[in-house]
Scaffold this active site. Structure first.
Site, PDB file in Angstrom:
ATOM      1  N   CYS A 135       0.824  -1.225   0.000  1.00  0.00           N
ATOM      2  CA  CYS A 135       0.000   0.000   0.000  1.00  0.00           C
ATOM      3  C   CYS A 135       0.850   1.264   0.000  1.00  0.00           C
ATOM      4  O   CYS A 135       0.336   2.347  -0.243  1.00  0.00           O
ATOM      5  CB  CYS A 135      -0.962   0.000   1.179  1.00  0.00           C
ATOM      6  SG  CYS A 135      -0.141  -0.288   2.741  1.00  0.00           S
ATOM      7  N   GLY A 151      -5.751   9.345   8.376  1.00  0.00           N
ATOM      8  CA  GLY A 151      -6.198   8.025   7.908  1.00  0.00           C
ATOM      9  C   GLY A 151      -7.088   7.350   8.939  1.00  0.00           C
ATOM     10  O   GLY A 151      -7.273   6.133   8.886  1.00  0.00           O
ATOM     11  N   GLY A 188       0.888   2.918  10.286  1.00  0.00           N
ATOM     12  CA  GLY A 188      -0.099   3.858  10.831  1.00  0.00           C
ATOM     13  C   GLY A 188      -0.223   5.087   9.947  1.00  0.00           C
ATOM     14  O   GLY A 188       0.768   5.548   9.358  1.00  0.00           O
ATOM     15  N   CYS A 189      -1.435   5.610   9.829  1.00  0.00           N
ATOM     16  CA  CYS A 189      -1.676   6.749   8.938  1.00  0.00           C
ATOM     17  C   CYS A 189      -2.175   7.980   9.694  1.00  0.00           C
ATOM     18  O   CYS A 189      -2.738   8.893   9.081  1.00  0.00           O
ATOM     19  CB  CYS A 189      -2.669   6.357   7.851  1.00  0.00           C
ATOM     20  SG  CYS A 189      -2.014   5.077   6.785  1.00  0.00           S
ATOM     21  N   GLY A 190      -2.004   7.974  11.026  1.00  0.00           N
ATOM     22  CA  GLY A 190      -2.399   9.159  11.792  1.00  0.00           C
ATOM     23  C   GLY A 190      -3.890   9.437  11.712  1.00  0.00           C
ATOM     24  O   GLY A 190      -4.663   8.654  11.140  1.00  0.00           O
TER      25      GLY A 190
END
Lengths: 479, 97
Positions: A248, A425, A420-422
């Protein structure tokens, strides 16, 4: 829908066993824990090739050779990263501040595994769970049950050989929506590690159980004009062709300034990239993205350029490395500007640096907020300006973004298969998730009084006529 | 390794050391010689136990299910094992003294 009479006892049994294993785990010391983790790492590593082949065969996604590398990252690199991490008992002690930190396990973890990385993510989540003394239940993708279960079984046998608690690793041999939901919301479950599609991650968050999830990506890669263009193109292809683009954090759209566009295009063509014509872009758009949902079509995920082109009803040379679509804009009207986990890249040429940054922002906010962004440049000021303007947990520089964002090969961020996307996200962290995220940290705090607070005349806090300046003058007096 | 004291009023299992998977299997075998239903109370004395495995917890859970919560007493546990019993909510299936 699965019969409730089957679902509930099965889930209860899994959770009962996990709970018992979790309780037993609390008694293990660091040495015993590390022995288990080492044993599991070795077993996973020893089976990296057979598991990669199984994953490729069962899912039909990607390339088995690249899945071997994914398994190496998930076992060897993750192990190297966590092996010396303190995860049991006192993990830090600051005598001056009077703070002692103690690591405690969280309890049973439900690990949701994506179809794109079915064995590597299983190995990864098992290693970080065991290192933090948490039992783990593997919930495979419905299309990868055999290989994920086999990875879990191999790890479990190795764990038991190293005296791990019985049932410290369990896995679902049948995956249904009802079963997954019942597990997610079970009161004995401590945490969900949700890696997968948006719907699944959202339902994990909605379950009421604490969740570390991931967001979707839509990674822009900016080749800034100070970049070494042949190097940049080569690196982008290393990344985008890896496992046929299933990571991704792989590049989704290339952004270049018009002044270097011919050179970039030439370098891509030299490396067998295929630039689509307008008609082919329309054909590919139709099959790559579902026009109703806006989601990528699962049937092209991880497929080769030749297979994708065939599905879209046009032909490309058999040695094509990637398909590149020069697009006129970003958004729903331009389906190929969205994330597609396949060897397909969008391409934008813009007038100058500022326009390039704007284009990357548009791509970043078109479904990839919080994930990753990539830049090739030899101008540090521009790199930092780019980073400040991206909403991304990882900004990878002069590095293939698939492998770069995952960490451990091209840089020193923690190797992880859960990125992780914070909050952008909808995640709690922008970190590469690892064992330390699976610990409850207790803090013993010894008395260390705040001198200034006690020297301040408390009456000033209650005096409405005192301004903050007056209070600060008093608070900081003689300090 | 383990001692068992039986009176008409109770069966007391005096356990010691690390109750791992192997020890748990041994206990299961040894308990088979008793008719557990015949004792008004079954006591597990854990004074010298330093570790309990999930298998041992499974044994307690199974016996409790068979003879009933009120008949099972676990006593003299140390702090570490008390925490283990709390994590699995064993106060719901036996009496911890």
């Amino acid at each position: 829908m699965e019969n409730e009479e089957i679902v509930i006892p099965k889930v209860e049994e899994l959770m009962q066993f996990a709970s018992l294993a979790g309780a037993e785990f609390t008694q293990l010391n660091q040495e015993q824990t590390d022995k288990i983790v080492e044993s599991v790492f070795k077993a996973a590593y020893d089976n990296r090739i057979s598991l990669a082949k199984m994953a490729n065969e069962e899912t039909g996604i990607g390339k088995w050779e690249d899945k071997v590398i994914k398994n190496v990252v998930a076992s060897l690199l993750v192990y190297e990263d966590i092996k010396d991490l303190k995860t049991v008992g006192i993990i830090s002690e600051d005598k001056k501040l009077g703070v002692v930190e103690i690591a405690q396990p969280m309890g049973p973890v439900l690990a949701i595994i994506p179809v794109t990385n079915p064995t590597s993510t299983t190995i990864f989540k098992i290693l970080i769970s065991l290192k933090s003394r948490n039992p783990v239940i593997i919930c495979p993708s419905r299309n990868a049950i055999k290989c994920s279960s086999e990875a879990a079984r191999i790890c479990y046998e190795a764990a038991l050989e190293a005296d791990a608690p019985e049932y410290c690793i369990q896995w679902l041999d049948k995956v249904t929506r009802d079963r997954t939901h019942a597990l997610m919301s079970h009161k004995k479950l401590a945490l969900i590690l949700a890696t997968g599609g948006g719907g699944l991650v959202k339902s994990a968050y909605s379950s009421g159980t604490p969740t570390i999830g991931v967001g979707a990506g839509n990674v822009p890669v900016y080749i800034e004009k100070s970049a070494d263009v042949p190097f940049a193109v080569e690196q982008i292809l290393i990344s985008k062709t890896f496992d046929n683009g299933t990571i991704c954090s792989s590049e989704q759209a290339i952004v270049v300034e018009k002044s270097i566009e011919p050179e970039v295009e030439k370098e891509f063509k030299k490396r067998k990239a295929y630039f689509l014509n307008d008609e082919e872009i329309i054909k590919l758009s139709k099959i790559a993205i579902d026009p109703n949902s806006g989601n990528m079509n699962p049937f092209i995920v991880g497929k080769s350029p030749v297979v994708i082109a065939e599905k879209a009803d046009f032909n490309v040379p058999p040695d094509t490395s990637v398909l590149i679509a020069k697009l006129k804009g970003v958004g729903k009207e331009h389906p190929l500007s969205s994330e597609v986990l396949a060897p397909i890249l969008a391409f934008f040429a813009v007038d100058n640096f500022e326009e390039a940054i704007k284009q990357c922002i548009k791509l970043n906010y078109h479904g990839g907020v919080g994930h990753s962004a990539s830049i090739y440049s030899n101008d540090d000021e521009k790199i930092k300006y780019f980073a400040r303007n991206m909403n991304a947990g990882r900004i990878v520089v002069n590095t293939p973004s698939s492998q770069g964002a995952v960490g451990g090969i091209f840089n020193n961020i923690s190797p992880s298969l859960t990125l992780g996307c914070g909050t952008g996200g909808k995640n709690i962290t922008t970190d590469n998730v690892t064992a330390r995220h699976l610990l409850n940290i207790q803090r013993i705090t010894y008395r260390r009084t705040n001198e200034r607070f006690f020297k301040t005349d408390a009456a000033v806090f209650y005096d409405e006529n005192k301004t903050s300046e007056d209070i600060l003058k008093n608070y900081n007096k003689n300090y | 390794m383990f001692k068992y004291k039986q009176t008409p009023e109770s069966l007391t299992c005096i356990l010691q050391g690390k109750i791992d998977l192997l020890a748990s299997e041994k206990i299961t075998g040894e308990l088979e010689q008793f008719n557990l239903y015949s004792f008004p109370v079954i006591v597990f004395d854990m004074k010298d136990v330093i570790y309990v495995s999930s298998s041992f917890l499974g044994i307690i859970a199974k016996i409790s299910k068979e003879v009933g919560k009120d008949k099972i007493i676990i006593k003299n546990v140390n702090a570490v094992i008390l925490k283990v019993l709390e994590i699995v909510n064993f106060k719901e299936i036996c009496n911890i003294e």
